[in-house]
Design a protein around this motif. Structure first.
Motif, PDB file in Angstrom:
ATOM      1  N   ILE A 174      41.600  45.254  36.182  1.00  0.00           N
ATOM      2  CA  ILE A 174      42.813  45.403  35.373  1.00  0.00           C
ATOM      3  C   ILE A 174      43.029  46.860  34.981  1.00  0.00           C
ATOM      4  O   ILE A 174      44.128  47.395  35.136  1.00  0.00           O
ATOM      5  CB  ILE A 174      42.739  44.506  34.121  1.00  0.00           C
ATOM      6  N   LEU A 175      41.994  47.501  34.459  1.00  0.00           N
ATOM      7  CA  LEU A 175      42.152  48.865  33.960  1.00  0.00           C
ATOM      8  C   LEU A 175      42.181  49.900  35.072  1.00  0.00           C
ATOM      9  O   LEU A 175      42.754  50.964  34.916  1.00  0.00           O
ATOM     10  CB  LEU A 175      41.037  49.211  32.969  1.00  0.00           C
ATOM     11  N   GLY A 176      41.536  49.609  36.185  1.00  0.00           N
ATOM     12  CA  GLY A 176      41.598  50.534  37.311  1.00  0.00           C
ATOM     13  C   GLY A 176      40.435  51.494  37.374  1.00  0.00           C
ATOM     14  O   GLY A 176      39.290  51.081  37.474  1.00  0.00           O
ATOM     15  N   GLN A 226      47.548  44.060  29.413  1.00  0.00           N
ATOM     16  CA  GLN A 226      47.165  43.038  30.391  1.00  0.00           C
ATOM     17  C   GLN A 226      45.725  42.587  30.137  1.00  0.00           C
ATOM     18  O   GLN A 226      45.427  41.391  30.193  1.00  0.00           O
ATOM     19  CB  GLN A 226      47.311  43.586  31.812  1.00  0.00           C
ATOM     20  N   LEU A 227      44.839  43.520  29.833  1.00  0.00           N
ATOM     21  CA  LEU A 227      43.457  43.162  29.517  1.00  0.00           C
ATOM     22  C   LEU A 227      43.404  42.328  28.238  1.00  0.00           C
ATOM     23  O   LEU A 227      42.720  41.298  28.195  1.00  0.00           O
ATOM     24  CB  LEU A 227      42.602  44.423  29.370  1.00  0.00           C
ATOM     25  N   ALA A 228      44.113  42.754  27.201  1.00  0.00           N
ATOM     26  CA  ALA A 228      44.111  42.025  25.928  1.00  0.00           C
ATOM     27  C   ALA A 228      44.635  40.603  26.090  1.00  0.00           C
ATOM     28  O   ALA A 228      44.182  39.682  25.389  1.00  0.00           O
ATOM     29  CB  ALA A 228      44.943  42.775  24.896  1.00  0.00           C
ATOM     30  N   PRO A 266      42.616  35.719  29.246  1.00  0.00           N
ATOM     31  CA  PRO A 266      41.774  34.748  28.536  1.00  0.00           C
ATOM     32  C   PRO A 266      40.270  35.007  28.719  1.00  0.00           C
ATOM     33  O   PRO A 266      39.485  34.745  27.802  1.00  0.00           O
ATOM     34  CB  PRO A 266      42.158  33.397  29.134  1.00  0.00           C
ATOM     35  N   ARG A 267      39.886  35.516  29.875  1.00  0.00           N
ATOM     36  CA  ARG A 267      38.466  35.828  30.082  1.00  0.00           C
ATOM     37  C   ARG A 267      38.019  36.934  29.136  1.00  0.00           C
ATOM     38  O   ARG A 267      36.933  36.870  28.561  1.00  0.00           O
ATOM     39  CB  ARG A 267      38.212  36.263  31.533  1.00  0.00           C
ATOM     40  N   TRP A 268      38.870  37.957  28.949  1.00  0.00           N
ATOM     41  CA  TRP A 268      38.542  39.055  28.044  1.00  0.00           C
ATOM     42  C   TRP A 268      38.537  38.566  26.595  1.00  0.00           C
ATOM     43  O   TRP A 268      37.682  38.942  25.807  1.00  0.00           O
ATOM     44  CB  TRP A 268      39.536  40.199  28.222  1.00  0.00           C
TER      45      TRP A 268
END
Length: 104
Positions: free
Chosen positions: A33-35, A69-71, A74-76
């Motif tokens: 997600i973050l790259g 997107q990370l926030a 659901p896994r995060w």
């Protein structure tokens, strides 16, 4: 390009647990997600029990979009409380490379 510098002071006695969580679970969620992860570091001299990680983004808007997107993942959301219980203090900075920096 911008670089996000995140510095965490880890609770005494929890560095191994924190690093294992990041290595074994966290990066698998974050990195897609973050790259671009530039690096993940611990301290040996100076302020101890600190972790610094650096992430590169195209610009601030790219960072905002990716962090959101990370926030929202659901896994995060399930993982973050387990990670956060090991962190005593957090600091965050946005670094702008100079025109002569190798990272631009």
């Amino acid at each position: 390009m911008i670089v996000e510098e995140r510095i965490y002071r880890i609770r005494n006695g929890r560095m191994g647990r924190y690093l294992a969580l990041v290595r074994d679970e966290g990066l698998a969620i974050q990195q897609p997600i973050l790259g671009h992860l530039i690096g993940y570091f611990t301290t040996e001299i100076g302020l101890l029990s600190h972790v610094t990680h650096l992430w590169a983004y195209a610009d601030f808007e790219d960072r905002v979009r990716r962090r959101q997107q990370l926030a929202d993942d659901p896994r995060w959301q399930a993982f973050l409380p387990r990670l956060s219980e090991n962190i005593e203090q957090a600091e965050n900075r946005i670094l702008l490379p100079t025109d002569f920096s190798p990272l631009r």
